[in-house]
Design a protein around this motif. Structure first.
Motif, PDB file in Angstrom:
ATOM      1  N   SER A   1       0.851  -1.185   0.000  1.00 54.11           N
ATOM      2  CA  SER A   1       0.000   0.000   0.000  1.00 54.11           C
ATOM      3  C   SER A   1       0.888   1.238   0.000  1.00 54.11           C
ATOM      4  O   SER A   1       1.928   1.260   0.667  1.00 54.11           O
ATOM      5  CB  SER A   1      -0.867  -0.004   1.256  1.00 54.11           C
ATOM      6  N   SER A   2       0.462   2.271  -0.720  1.00 51.20           N
ATOM      7  CA  SER A   2       1.227   3.522  -0.677  1.00 51.20           C
ATOM      8  C   SER A   2       1.198   4.100   0.742  1.00 51.20           C
ATOM      9  O   SER A   2       2.110   4.796   1.151  1.00 51.20           O
ATOM     10  CB  SER A   2       0.697   4.531  -1.689  1.00 51.20           C
ATOM     11  N   GLY A   3       0.144   3.775   1.485  1.00 51.58           N
ATOM     12  CA  GLY A   3       0.074   4.054   2.913  1.00 51.58           C
ATOM     13  C   GLY A   3       0.226   5.488   3.335  1.00 51.58           C
ATOM     14  O   GLY A   3       0.136   6.417   2.550  1.00 51.58           O
TER      15      GLY A   3
ATOM     16  N   THR B   1       7.849  -3.104  -5.984  1.00 51.68           N
ATOM     17  CA  THR B   1       7.719  -2.989  -7.439  1.00 51.68           C
ATOM     18  C   THR B   1       6.389  -2.337  -7.798  1.00 51.68           C
ATOM     19  O   THR B   1       6.245  -1.782  -8.882  1.00 51.68           O
ATOM     20  CB  THR B   1       7.815  -4.357  -8.131  1.00 51.68           C
ATOM     21  N   ARG B   2       5.426  -2.411  -6.879  1.00 46.37           N
ATOM     22  CA  ARG B   2       4.113  -1.784  -7.124  1.00 46.37           C
ATOM     23  C   ARG B   2       3.520  -1.333  -5.793  1.00 46.37           C
ATOM     24  O   ARG B   2       3.381  -2.114  -4.868  1.00 46.37           O
ATOM     25  CB  ARG B   2       3.177  -2.771  -7.791  1.00 46.37           C
ATOM     26  N   LEU B   3       3.160  -0.048  -5.740  1.00 47.69           N
ATOM     27  CA  LEU B   3       2.463   0.499  -4.576  1.00 47.69           C
ATOM     28  C   LEU B   3       1.040   0.833  -4.992  1.00 47.69           C
ATOM     29  O   LEU B   3       0.822   1.577  -5.955  1.00 47.69           O
ATOM     30  CB  LEU B   3       3.160   1.751  -4.046  1.00 47.69           C
ATOM     31  N   ILE B   4       0.080   0.279  -4.282  1.00 45.78           N
ATOM     32  CA  ILE B   4      -1.322   0.511  -4.573  1.00 45.78           C
ATOM     33  C   ILE B   4      -1.731   1.822  -3.912  1.00 45.78           C
ATOM     34  O   ILE B   4      -1.528   2.002  -2.711  1.00 45.78           O
ATOM     35  CB  ILE B   4      -2.204  -0.653  -4.033  1.00 45.78           C
ATOM     36  N   PRO B   5      -2.300   2.761  -4.677  1.00 44.88           N
ATOM     37  CA  PRO B   5      -2.725   4.039  -4.086  1.00 44.88           C
ATOM     38  C   PRO B   5      -3.722   3.811  -2.954  1.00 44.88           C
ATOM     39  O   PRO B   5      -4.576   2.936  -3.030  1.00 44.88           O
ATOM     40  CB  PRO B   5      -3.385   4.781  -5.253  1.00 44.88           C
ATOM     41  N   ALA B   6      -3.579   4.605  -1.913  1.00 44.10           N
ATOM     42  CA  ALA B   6      -4.466   4.487  -0.758  1.00 44.10           C
ATOM     43  C   ALA B   6      -5.000   5.864  -0.385  1.00 44.10           C
ATOM     44  O   ALA B   6      -4.278   6.852  -0.430  1.00 44.10           O
ATOM     45  CB  ALA B   6      -3.713   3.893   0.430  1.00 44.10           C
ATOM     46  N   SER B   7      -6.237   5.878  -0.001  1.00 49.93           N
ATOM     47  CA  SER B   7      -6.875   7.120   0.413  1.00 49.93           C
ATOM     48  C   SER B   7      -6.438   7.476   1.830  1.00 49.93           C
ATOM     49  O   SER B   7      -6.259   6.598   2.672  1.00 49.93           O
ATOM     50  CB  SER B   7      -8.393   6.946   0.375  1.00 49.93           C
TER      51      SER B   7
END
Length: 190
Positions: free
Chosen positions: A154-156, A174-180
């Protein structure tokens, strides 16, 4: 009082960070075996080192991971917090469980080295560390030393680390998932 405890906890993590990074770097320097064993299944490491409440909220999400990574193709290992090991062992999920003692992992360099060395030797194909409030010396460190080709997180936010730690550890993925940054439940975040 809660704010003081949070500041004290964050300060402790920042103080231990240099020692933890030295140990982690030692594990990364270990040569990985040149001999590749014929693997029938790919290997996934799910990293959940947070408290029992967050783990319980994560359980519904775990079912979804099993759909994305079907057991006939993937061997799933859950790396968890020893505090909830007994509960995790009783769950009907077909995965391997590994646990670590957070206190020892932070303060005992030999214990940390052994845990991280075992993780590196597993040669995971993918690592997922979905915690929104990532921790530099815990989950992020595991991702860093894993050696996995795919490292997802998570971009966290900055709840459990400071800016320079986040900037540094973001590069380990390698990949950060955007997080609100809006208040969401753990289930909604995952």
């Amino acid at each position: 009082m809660i704010l003081f405890d949070r500041i004290k906890s964050l300060a402790r993590l920042v103080l231990f960070a240099p020692v933890c990074e030295l140990v982690d770097a030692g594990v990364i320097m270990l040569p990985q075996s040149k001999v590749k064993k014929k693997k029938v299944k790919k290997k996934l490491l799910l990293v959940r080192l947070d408290s029992i409440g967050d783990f319980i909220l994560f359980l519904d999400t775990f079912k979804e991971y099993k759909k994305l990574y079907p057991v006939n193709e993937w061997e799933i290992t859950l790396l968890g917090n020893q505090a909830w090991a007994e509960l995790a062992e009783k769950l009907p999920y077909s995965c391997r469980n590994r646990f670590l003692n957070r206190k020892k992992f932070l303060s005992n360099p030999l214990y940390r080295y052994r845990i991280l060395k075992r993780i590196r030797e597993e040669r995971f194909d993918a690592v997922i560390q979905p915690t929104f409030s990532r921790e530099f010396v815990f989950g992020d460190a595991v991702v860093r030393v894993s050696g996995a080709v795919e490292r997802i997180g998570s971009s966290g936010g900055l709840n459990n680390m400071i800016v320079w730690q986040k900037k540094r550890s973001d590069k380990w993925y390698t990949r950060l998932i955007p997080a609100s940054n809006k208040p969401l439940t753990e289930l909604e975040r995952n």
